[in-house]
Write a protein that holds these residues in place. Structure first.
Motif, PDB file in Angstrom:
ATOM      1  N   TYR A 276      11.515 -14.719  -9.547  1.00 33.27           N
ATOM      2  CA  TYR A 276      12.060 -13.407  -9.794  1.00 33.27           C
ATOM      3  C   TYR A 276      13.767 -13.303 -10.264  1.00 33.27           C
ATOM      4  CZ  TYR A 276       8.131 -13.226  -6.445  1.00 33.27           C
ATOM      5  OH  TYR A 276       7.062 -13.557  -6.138  1.00 33.27           O
TER       6      TYR A 276
ATOM      7  N   LYS B  60      14.962 -13.317 -13.494  1.00 31.93           N
ATOM      8  CA  LYS B  60      15.348 -12.545 -14.623  1.00 31.93           C
ATOM      9  C   LYS B  60      13.977 -11.604 -14.931  1.00 31.93           C
ATOM     10  CE  LYS B  60      17.826 -15.877 -17.231  1.00 31.93           C
ATOM     11  NZ  LYS B  60      17.902 -16.664 -18.432  1.00 31.93           N
ATOM     12  N   GLY B  61      14.419 -10.247 -14.651  1.00 31.06           N
ATOM     13  CA  GLY B  61      13.455  -8.918 -14.696  1.00 31.06           C
ATOM     14  C   GLY B  61      13.915  -7.744 -14.260  1.00 31.06           C
TER      15      GLY B  61
ATOM     16  N   ASP C 277       8.171  -8.708 -15.137  1.00 31.70           N
ATOM     17  CA  ASP C 277       8.865  -9.801 -16.227  1.00 31.70           C
ATOM     18  C   ASP C 277       8.781  -9.051 -17.584  1.00 31.70           C
ATOM     19  OD1 ASP C 277       8.703 -11.847 -18.054  1.00 31.70           O
ATOM     20  OD2 ASP C 277       8.195 -13.276 -16.473  1.00 31.70           O
ATOM     21  N   LYS C 278      10.029  -8.937 -18.012  1.00 33.11           N
ATOM     22  CA  LYS C 278       9.986  -8.183 -19.350  1.00 33.11           C
ATOM     23  C   LYS C 278       9.676  -8.845 -20.529  1.00 33.11           C
ATOM     24  CE  LYS C 278      14.418  -7.167 -19.105  1.00 33.11           C
ATOM     25  NZ  LYS C 278      15.712  -6.435 -19.794  1.00 33.11           N
ATOM     26  N   GLN C 279       9.832 -10.278 -20.370  1.00 23.29           N
ATOM     27  CA  GLN C 279       9.307 -11.304 -21.610  1.00 23.29           C
ATOM     28  C   GLN C 279       7.928 -11.142 -21.601  1.00 23.29           C
ATOM     29  OE1 GLN C 279      10.926 -15.086 -21.526  1.00 23.29           O
ATOM     30  NE2 GLN C 279      10.311 -15.773 -23.108  1.00 23.29           N
TER      31      GLN C 279
ATOM     32  N   LYS D 242       5.715  -9.340 -20.137  1.00 26.81           N
ATOM     33  CA  LYS D 242       5.283  -7.930 -19.448  1.00 26.81           C
ATOM     34  C   LYS D 242       4.092  -8.312 -18.401  1.00 26.81           C
ATOM     35  CE  LYS D 242       6.346  -5.968 -23.819  1.00 26.81           C
ATOM     36  NZ  LYS D 242       5.844  -4.869 -24.910  1.00 26.81           N
TER      37      LYS D 242
END
Length: 361
Positions: free
Chosen positions: A40, A42-43, A63-65, A67
């Motif tokens: 956890y 990066k997000g 998780d933005k990368q 999704k």
């Protein structure tokens, strides 16, 4: 809500150029490695209040990368729930401080793995936490009728070292120029605490029921006030004795109010003031919509930016995407809808019950 990353470009270049290196680490001085700190790291963390007295509050991770969403990360990593009404969360020095309101505690976890690191118990209706000088400043309502307080926590020992009486129902707070500004939502004041002496320096009058605040690109302080709402015997709002909400700008150098922008309605309450990454656009919720306000504007905008009724909003400072927390039925899982800076929907994803706040890592 405080997420700083080290620039390791020199180290990365060295690792890539060396043909003998089988693993990439810092030198023997004890610096960080390039290994991930946790799942956890990066997000986006999403605070989900859960239902009152149900003990189903949660933190979700987006998780933005990729999704993808991990629901209830604290339960996943510790095999126990966070507790009753997860109010807010703050990240500091790779630690997550999760304020659990009706359980009267703060759960402390590793911000990257969400493994439990401890609990601060015996609080009284805690709400929001900020950090200054490695001390936590926590608003506590204490009761609905008396004055609230800000408790000061030594983040090395996790012990409350001091409590300061402030106004009624203290809510969100902010650190600026070594001072902690506290919105007293049950009054019409802002308490100003010196984070060196831990004493209240002054109490500033603002509009009725201040609830949220932020700082703009010019280092000016903005406070959103709901206005005072009084009710008739049939529970309708008494327009004669109620007051409208307001958006107030303060110069923190002089503590003087520079502008007060007053809303027209006495029955509606603006809430949830946030700002974009460039710190030149304010956003807030009002009348079941989201409004965008330029910091240079002399009057309040009358055109809604988003015609959506969200339970909470925020803006990712890295890409200026707007996050809206949709509570749905308030009893089942909610969802998050993301919008680009022009107001067009990007995507959406399901989270837990009553999503309300976002922490961008």
């Amino acid at each position: 809500m405080n997420k700083n990353l080290f620039n390791q470009s020199v180290l990365v270049g060295f690792c890539l150029s060396s043909i003998f290196l089988t693993s990439c680490t810092d030198d023997d001085s004890g610096g960080n490695t390039l290994e991930p700190k946790g799942a956890y790291e990066k997000g986006v963390l999403i605070v989900n209040e859960g239902n009152f007295q149900k003990g189903n509050g949660a933190i979700c991770f987006f998780d933005k990368q990729n999704k993808t969403v991990v629901e209830n990360v604290f339960l996943t990593e510790n095999n126990r729930p966070l507790g009753d009404v997860v109010q807010s969360a703050t990240i500091h020095n790779d630690r997550a401080y999760v304020v659990v309101n009706n359980s009267n505690k703060i759960e402390i976890a590793d911000a990257n793995t969400f493994k439990s690191l401890g609990v601060i118990n015996n609080l009284q209706m805690p709400r929001y936490l900020v950090v200054a000088n490695n001390k936590g400043y926590l608003t506590e309502w204490v009761s609905y009728s008396s004055k609230g307080r800000v408790s000061i926590i030594d983040l090395t020992t996790n012990a409350v070292t001091k409590s300061l009486e402030v106004g009624k129902l203290p809510e969100k707070l902010l650190v600026l120029n070594n001072k902690v500004y506290v919105t007293n939502s049950g009054d019409n004041t802002l308490s100003v605490i010196n984070s060196t002496s831990d004493a209240i320096e002054t109490t500033l009058p603002v509009g009725d029921s201040p609830n949220s605040l932020t700082v703009d690109a010019a280092n000016k302080l903005w406070i959103l006030c709901s206005g005072q709402k009084n009710y008739n015997s049939d529970y309708s709002i008494d327009e004669n004795t109620s007051t409208p909400g307001s958006l107030v700008r303060i110069n923190p150098s002089t503590q003087a109010i520079e502008a007060t922008l007053t809303f027209t309605s006495k029955s509606l309450s603006p809430d949830d003031l946030v700002i974009n990454g460039s710190k030149n656009k304010l956003y807030y919720r009002y009348n079941g919509k989201v409004f965008q306000q330029d910091i240079a504007a002399a009057t309040l905008t009358t055109t809604a930016f988003l015609n959506r009724n969200f339970y909470g909003i925020d803006v990712d400072p890295s890409d200026n995407l707007i996050y809206g927390a949709d509570a749905g039925t308030f009893t089942a899982n909610g969802k998050v809808v993301r919008f680009n800076p022009s107001g067009s929907a990007v995507d959406s994803f399901t989270v837990s019950i009553l999503p309300s706040e976002f922490i961008f890592k």
